[in-house]
Each structure stands twice: as structure tokens, then as C-alpha cells.
Design a protein around this motif. Structure first.
Motif, PDB file in Angstrom:
ATOM      1  N   PHE A 167       0.900  -1.023   0.045  1.00  0.00           N
ATOM      2  CA  PHE A 167      -0.007   0.136   0.069  1.00  0.00           C
ATOM      3  C   PHE A 167       0.967   1.093  -0.017  1.00  0.00           C
ATOM      4  N   CYS A 168       1.826   1.200   0.667  1.00  0.00           N
ATOM      5  CA  CYS A 168       2.803   2.385   0.794  1.00  0.00           C
ATOM      6  C   CYS A 168       3.647   2.581  -0.377  1.00  0.00           C
ATOM      7  N   GLU A 169       4.195   1.343  -1.102  1.00  0.00           N
ATOM      8  CA  GLU A 169       4.761   1.348  -2.101  1.00  0.00           C
ATOM      9  C   GLU A 169       4.100   1.921  -3.380  1.00  0.00           C
ATOM     10  N   SER A 170       2.879   1.881  -3.545  1.00  0.00           N
ATOM     11  CA  SER A 170       1.955   2.054  -4.337  1.00  0.00           C
ATOM     12  C   SER A 170       1.584   3.612  -4.338  1.00  0.00           C
ATOM     13  N   LEU A 171       1.293   3.877  -3.057  1.00  0.00           N
ATOM     14  CA  LEU A 171       1.268   5.314  -2.728  1.00  0.00           C
ATOM     15  C   LEU A 171       2.293   6.170  -2.876  1.00  0.00           C
TER      16      LEU A 171
ATOM     17  N   ILE B 235       2.734   7.310   7.600  1.00  0.00           N
ATOM     18  CA  ILE B 235       2.070   5.667   7.526  1.00  0.00           C
ATOM     19  C   ILE B 235       3.402   4.866   6.940  1.00  0.00           C
ATOM     20  N   VAL B 236       3.378   3.556   7.545  1.00  0.00           N
ATOM     21  CA  VAL B 236       4.745   2.803   7.396  1.00  0.00           C
ATOM     22  C   VAL B 236       3.950   1.454   7.256  1.00  0.00           C
ATOM     23  N   ALA B 237       3.699   1.171   5.909  1.00  0.00           N
ATOM     24  CA  ALA B 237       3.320  -0.498   5.655  1.00  0.00           C
ATOM     25  C   ALA B 237       4.624  -1.343   5.856  1.00  0.00           C
ATOM     26  N   THR B 238       4.554  -2.325   6.139  1.00  0.00           N
ATOM     27  CA  THR B 238       5.495  -3.398   6.492  1.00  0.00           C
ATOM     28  C   THR B 238       5.227  -4.762   5.677  1.00  0.00           C
ATOM     29  N   GLY B 239       6.154  -5.192   5.074  1.00  0.00           N
ATOM     30  CA  GLY B 239       5.934  -6.337   4.372  1.00  0.00           C
ATOM     31  C   GLY B 239       7.018  -7.433   4.532  1.00  0.00           C
TER      32      GLY B 239
ATOM     33  N   GLU C  10      14.637 -20.912   4.269  1.00  0.00           N
ATOM     34  CA  GLU C  10      15.026 -19.479   4.339  1.00  0.00           C
ATOM     35  C   GLU C  10      14.408 -18.636   5.496  1.00  0.00           C
ATOM     36  N   THR C  11      14.996 -17.542   5.835  1.00  0.00           N
ATOM     37  CA  THR C  11      14.494 -16.744   6.964  1.00  0.00           C
ATOM     38  C   THR C  11      13.472 -15.800   6.261  1.00  0.00           C
ATOM     39  N   ILE C  12      12.957 -14.888   7.033  1.00  0.00           N
ATOM     40  CA  ILE C  12      11.836 -13.838   6.473  1.00  0.00           C
ATOM     41  C   ILE C  12      12.663 -12.526   6.136  1.00  0.00           C
ATOM     42  N   PRO C  13      12.761 -12.138   4.925  1.00  0.00           N
ATOM     43  CA  PRO C  13      13.195 -10.734   4.753  1.00  0.00           C
ATOM     44  C   PRO C  13      11.986  -9.937   4.768  1.00  0.00           C
ATOM     45  N   SER C  14      12.035  -8.649   5.304  1.00  0.00           N
ATOM     46  CA  SER C  14      11.023  -7.599   5.630  1.00  0.00           C
ATOM     47  C   SER C  14      11.597  -6.375   5.079  1.00  0.00           C
ATOM     48  N   ILE C  15      10.500  -5.671   4.672  1.00  0.00           N
ATOM     49  CA  ILE C  15      10.578  -4.226   4.133  1.00  0.00           C
ATOM     50  C   ILE C  15       9.667  -3.380   4.785  1.00  0.00           C
ATOM     51  N   ALA C  16       9.756  -1.910   4.738  1.00  0.00           N
ATOM     52  CA  ALA C  16       8.693  -0.995   5.256  1.00  0.00           C
ATOM     53  C   ALA C  16       9.022   0.232   4.420  1.00  0.00           C
ATOM     54  N   HIS C  17       8.014   0.732   3.917  1.00  0.00           N
ATOM     55  CA  HIS C  17       8.117   1.795   3.472  1.00  0.00           C
ATOM     56  C   HIS C  17       7.089   3.016   3.908  1.00  0.00           C
ATOM     57  N   ALA C  18       7.786   4.335   4.063  1.00  0.00           N
ATOM     58  CA  ALA C  18       6.956   5.199   4.881  1.00  0.00           C
ATOM     59  C   ALA C  18       6.680   6.532   4.022  1.00  0.00           C
ATOM     60  N   VAL C  19       5.469   6.849   4.038  1.00  0.00           N
ATOM     61  CA  VAL C  19       4.898   8.186   3.412  1.00  0.00           C
ATOM     62  C   VAL C  19       4.224   9.240   4.582  1.00  0.00           C
ATOM     63  N   ALA C  20       4.794  10.228   4.462  1.00  0.00           N
ATOM     64  CA  ALA C  20       4.440  11.482   5.237  1.00  0.00           C
ATOM     65  C   ALA C  20       3.165  12.158   4.644  1.00  0.00           C
ATOM     66  N   ILE C  21       2.117  12.343   5.450  1.00  0.00           N
ATOM     67  CA  ILE C  21       0.899  12.875   4.906  1.00  0.00           C
ATOM     68  C   ILE C  21       0.426  14.158   5.835  1.00  0.00           C
ATOM     69  N   GLU C  22       0.377  15.308   5.418  1.00  0.00           N
ATOM     70  CA  GLU C  22       0.155  16.342   6.164  1.00  0.00           C
ATOM     71  C   GLU C  22      -0.793  17.511   5.869  1.00  0.00           C
ATOM     72  N   ASN C  23      -1.374  18.053   6.876  1.00  0.00           N
ATOM     73  CA  ASN C  23      -2.942  19.054   6.502  1.00  0.00           C
ATOM     74  C   ASN C  23      -1.934  20.495   6.133  1.00  0.00           C
ATOM     75  N   GLU C  24      -0.829  20.546   6.665  1.00  0.00           N
ATOM     76  CA  GLU C  24      -0.321  21.887   6.440  1.00  0.00           C
ATOM     77  C   GLU C  24       1.129  21.829   5.437  1.00  0.00           C
ATOM     78  N   VAL C  25       1.568  22.710   4.545  1.00  0.00           N
ATOM     79  CA  VAL C  25       2.744  22.317   3.830  1.00  0.00           C
ATOM     80  C   VAL C  25       3.571  23.837   4.096  1.00  0.00           C
TER      81      VAL C  25
END
Lengths: 338, 338
Positions: A112-116, A307-311, A323-338
Motif C-alpha cells: 500500500f505504501c509502495e503504490s502510494l 504511514i509505514v506499511a510493512t511487508g 530461508e529466513t523472512i526478509p522484511s521491508i517497510a516503506h514510509a509516506v508522510a501525509i500532512e494537512n499543512e505544508v
């Protein structure tokens, strides 16, 4: 522009114009039921297989999203989507019927974060004026693919999580559109982190170090403190993985216990519903962010969220091969003011 | 900037600085053997499983690529990669060890162009100064996942193609780097096209209409004629799919027979090797473009090429459930002059 080690600051701050969410019957028994835009009481959603049901969830979600914004499909420049099924067939068969140029993604539950991230980036860079990000998951299609067919009736481990039946979608537009909506200000694409965990019934613990790595990198890259955000929202660490994440930050002298939320820990009533450590799956953050958290942003109860979706990037076959479990997380910052 | 219906013109024209390729024993018996940078005579590549061998092919390929450019991993901003295996484990386990922020992609055999599109776009937009695109496939891991285990000894259908054992990778940098190298000038991300074909032993025919759709859209969007390009290179339509593509253009009054190349039709000696309609898989265009065609560009035997990777987005399960084969093609224009 590139910011720090691995983040990107959006100089044109695209707007998250709107979102849509849909869930299944179990999610409607949970505490967030009132926030979901759509739901089905039928786990098959009128289809003949769980996989077709999942694909229909995503399609319904995207169509609901597009019905809320003044556009038709031909005005959507690009769609970014993925899911958990082998060869991402939930997305493939959904998007086949939409007639929109398509980037297929696989980041497990981080999708979800990768696509966003990509949807925002195309708008920020001026390559597109309307992009859509979407993901889905389905408890029954995930169980039989990743674990056991439901007919087997096996028990869930106490550390396991329950794949969310649901989908979420978001539409991103340039900031000059006059509708008031939050901005996407910054992204931090993640690196793969693998701490050697092999228990596929304990994904929260496997993914927590990836979430820690990406959030910590994001804070360093942006020179922000964790309390800059009203909410740091992980995707589906569940209750156990969330504890691990809070502990990892505590070791660094940072307390995120008061502003950390986890969609997997929130979507079900952990006490009353038999979900062990909570929810998981591409549809977990997709449906919870696109409903509850987007509402918090729109009503300004929250103004700055990360938001930080983890896979978890393993496959059943890889685990069978030791094999072990490789994991990844992508973060997206969303704010009302810029 | 957006160009026409669905293309993007790169105003900063990133450079394709270098490529790397690696293949297995069967590919080394084919006519392109002299162009591949690396190969293994051992189908297991020293590993205990075909899946681990495939992942090692990709890792070797990326490491070979990085050894040729003045950089180390910490200077690669982002890597874009995917493969055919369930949950894209070839990429996941390869990139786990590289310590580079990662975007996981799934576009079936179209993934090489999908990854190259995104790698170029990040550089063009100024978000990155060094990006890598990579894909892989392996005959034996693909056979047992998509068709039958090799031990079954089943015969190939006359319309089938043989999954290439190999990997290809490319590095993209801004145009101001003083090394002479071709530019990436334009991309056309594809839409899903499904003409109702259900025979998974006839992927070329299923994918040809997607290739036609994307190439035709690209030519319209860019106001170019097909003969603008020295080569229009499809990924893995094979001999039959290539005929279908040429016929589809002929119906529109366009003759591409003299400048159309297909990596799947080129990689094997169709007459002498038992490969039916040729090669396929994410590693097919990746290894053939990254060796033979990149060499043609560097030596200026070709100056303008359009590479069009084609993917079939079905899964074995979807086909068992009666679904048809949705296909997609993504195009990337690469030129020596801008």
C-alpha cells in the motif's frame, strides 16, 4: 528532491484527494466498522472463488473511489497496485477491466505504501495529474496460499495474525486543485531487513525491525523527532510486533508509545474476536488508512501522520527451503499543512 | 512530461550508463553466446535449489554491473526489480544482501521494462542519481511453478516457449555524466489487454496484442513512425507471437517486419535447440537487451531502439478457475542522440 540517505521530499506536495475502503464480514465486527465505506457480508462476494472475490473487492473499491471524484477512468493517468496472491492476480484481473496504464507491484503487505509512494511521485514530478494507488487481501485466499486450506481446520498459533479481507484505494492529484485535502510531503522507501526469523506464524516480530529501520531513517533524513507526528501508523505488525517496535525505539531513547498506531492491532477486537495478534495483509493498512485515518486527517483531528506499511517478502517455498523472512517497510508522510 | 495519451517524455534524458547479463547453459548454446557477459554451466549455479540458483543469478548480475561502474552499493539510490517466482523471491532474497532501498515489481515478463521505466523516471525527476533495474528467470524454477516439475518429463506443446535461465541489469544516471552512453528518452507504460486466450502454452499469441497496443500508442503519442527506430525489440513473443504482432501492424498498413526483433526468437537456435517457439521469462529481454542490443547501441550499429517487454499476468490458479490470460507491454525508447 532526495533528502538525506534514502528519503524524497516532494517539492510540489501532491494532494491525497480522496480514498475508498471496503472490507469483509469479520472486519465489520471490529471497532472500525463505522469508518469503512463499503462492506460485504458474503466472504465470496457473489463470486465462485476466494481469489475472484478478492479481485472484485479491489475493483469495487477503485470504482467507489472514482465515483467520488470528478473524473472517469480515461482521466486516470496511471494506476499502481498489488496484492499477496501468486502473480498478483487480484490486481491483474481487477485492472484488466479498468483501461488504465498499470504498474504492478509486489511488496507483500508493504505494497500500500509502495503504490502510494509511486502514485505521489508521478504527480510531484509532473508526469501525471491523476494517479491511483490500490491494494487488497482476502483471508481465505491468503490462508490456502500461504498456510493451509481452511477445510483443514488448523489452529492459529498464538503469535499469528489474521489476513484482512478488504481493499483500500487512494487518488493523488496536484496541489493546485482547490478541494481541501491533505498533502503528501515526503517518502522514505525502505531497505530489506532480515533478522533471521523463520516462524511464518510470527510475522509481526519479523517485520518490526524493518519498520524501525525505515522510521528511524525517515526521522534522521527529515531532521524530525518522532513526536513531530500526531500518529506513526504501521501497517500490520499486530500487537506483538508493535511491542517489538516500541521496544526497539525505547532502546534508542525514543518513546513512540503514545503516538504509535498499528492498523493490524486496531482493525479487530483482539479480546473478543479470535484473531490472535490482530490483522495483516495488503488490505489491512489499505482499508484502515483509507477509512479511519483519512477521516482523522480530513476532520483535522490529526494533522501530521507517517504511514509505514510493512511487508514480509518470503514465500512458502522459500521457507520450506530453510530461508529466513526478509522484511521491508516503506514510509509516506501525509500532512494537512505544508 | 506527459506526452499524448499515456507516454512520458524525459526532459532530462537520463543515461543508460551500463548493463550486465548472465545466462545458463542452454542460452550459451544459442547464437548470442558471445555477447553474454557471464554464464554458468551448472543449472543449480552451486546452490541447493533452482530458486536459490535464480536468486544468485540476479545477485551475480547486479554485482558484475556495479563492479563496472565507479560506485559502491551505498551510492545506489534505489533498485527496482522483479521476477516470476511466487512472492518474487528471486529478487527479494537477492536484494536482501545488497543494502539498497528497494521497489519490488511484478509485471511477469514485462518487468524488465517496468523496472527500467521507474529507474529512469527517478533519475529524470531528480529524485536519484544512480538507480538499478534488474530481473531474472530460471527454466527449472518456472517449469515447476507454472507448469509441471521437470521430473514429470512432459512434452512441450508446439506453441510453447522455453523460460530463459538468466538475468539482466542496468544502471541509470543523469545525462551530465561524461561517459558516452545511450539516453533513455521516452517511456510508454502499458494497459492490460486480454483477447480471451486461455492456452498457457501459447503465451506469444496472448501477449502480441498487448505489444501491438503499447507500440501503436507509443508511435501516436510521440508522432513517430515505426521506421523511426532502428529496432523495435519485443521481449518474448517468440516466433509465433512475433508473426501475430507483424500481422497486427500489417492490418493497420504498417510494415515492421524489417525492424522488428524479438529477444525470445533470438536467444536460441530455434532449428537446432528444442525450444519450440523460442525463449520467454523476465530474464529473456533482460539478458538479451543487456548484452547484444546494448552492444549495438554502444558501437552505434543501432542508434534508436524501442524495447517492449511483454508480460502475461495470469497464474496457474487463475487458469484452473477458467480465466483468460491478461497481458501487458511496457515500452522504453533508448537513443544515442537527443
Amino acid at each position: 528532491m532526495k533528502l538525506g540517505k534514502q528519503s524524497i521530499k516532494f517539492e510540489n506536495t501532491p494532494k491525497l484527494l480522496n480514498t475508498s475502503s471496503i472490507v469483509g464480514p469479520k472486519e465489520m465486527q471490529g471497532p472500525l466498522a463505522m469508518y469503512f465505506e463499503a462492506h460485504t457480508d458474503d466472504i465470496f462476494f457473489g463470486e465462485k472463488s476466494f481469489e475472484k472475490a478478492e479481485s472484485k473487492l479491489m475493483k469495487t473499491c477503485i470504482n467507489n473511489l472514482l465515483s467520488k471524484v470528478p473524473t472517469d477512468n480515461s482521466n486516470i493517468d496511471y494506476i499502481f497496485a498489488g496484492d499477496l496472491l501468486n502473480q498478483c492476480i487480484s490486481s491483474g484481473y481487477c485492472i484488466r477491466d479498468l483501461n488504465i496504464p498499470f504498474f504492478g507491484l509486489y511488496g507483500a503487505c508493504s505494497t500500500f505504501c509502495e503504490s502510494l509512494m509511486l502514485a505521489s511521485l508521478f504527480v510531484d514530478a509532473g508526469y501525471a495529474t491523476k494517479t491511483v494507488a490500490a491494494t487488497s487481501s482476502h483471508f481465505c485466499s491468503a490462508e490456502r496460499q500461504f498456510r493451509m486450506p481452511l477445510e483443514h481446520g488448523n489452529q492459529m498459533s498464538s503469535t499469528a495474525q489474521c489476513t484482512v479481507t478488504g481493499s483500500g484505494a487512494a487518488i493523488v492529484v496536484p496541489k493546485d486543485i482547490s478541494i481541501q485535502s491533505p498533502y503528501i510531503t515526503c517518502i522514505t522507501p525502505g531497505k530489506i531487513v532480515d533478522m533471521g526469523i523463520t516462524d511464518i506464524a510470527n510475522m509481526g516480530a519479523a517485520m518490526a525491525p524493518a519498520a524501525f529501520n525505515t522510521i528511524a531513517t525517515h526521522l534522521t533524513d527529515t531532521s524530525r523527532r518522532a513526536d513531530y507526528y500526531d500518529a506513526i501508523i504501521t501497517g500490520d505488525l499486530g500487537t506483538l510486533g508493535s511491542e517489538v517496535l516500541v521496544d526497539l525505539f525505547k532502546k534508542e531513547g525514543v518513546d513512540i508509545s503514545s503516538n504509535h498506531y498499528d492498523c493490524g492491532a486496531m482493525i479487530y477486537d483482539i479480546e473478543k474476536q479470535d484473531v490472535k495478534c490482530g490483522g495483516s495483509g495488503c488490505g489491512c493498512m489499505a482499508s484502515v488508512f483509507s477509512s479511519y485515518f483519512f477521516e482523522q486527517l480530513k476532520t483535522k483531528k490529526m494533522n501530521k501522520v507517517l504511514i509505514v506499511a510493512t511487508g514480509a517478502l518470503m514465500s512458502p517455498l522459500a521457507c520450506q527451503q530453510g530461508e529466513t523472512i526478509p522484511s521491508i517497510a516503506h514510509a509516506v508522510a501525509i500532512e494537512n499543512e505544508v
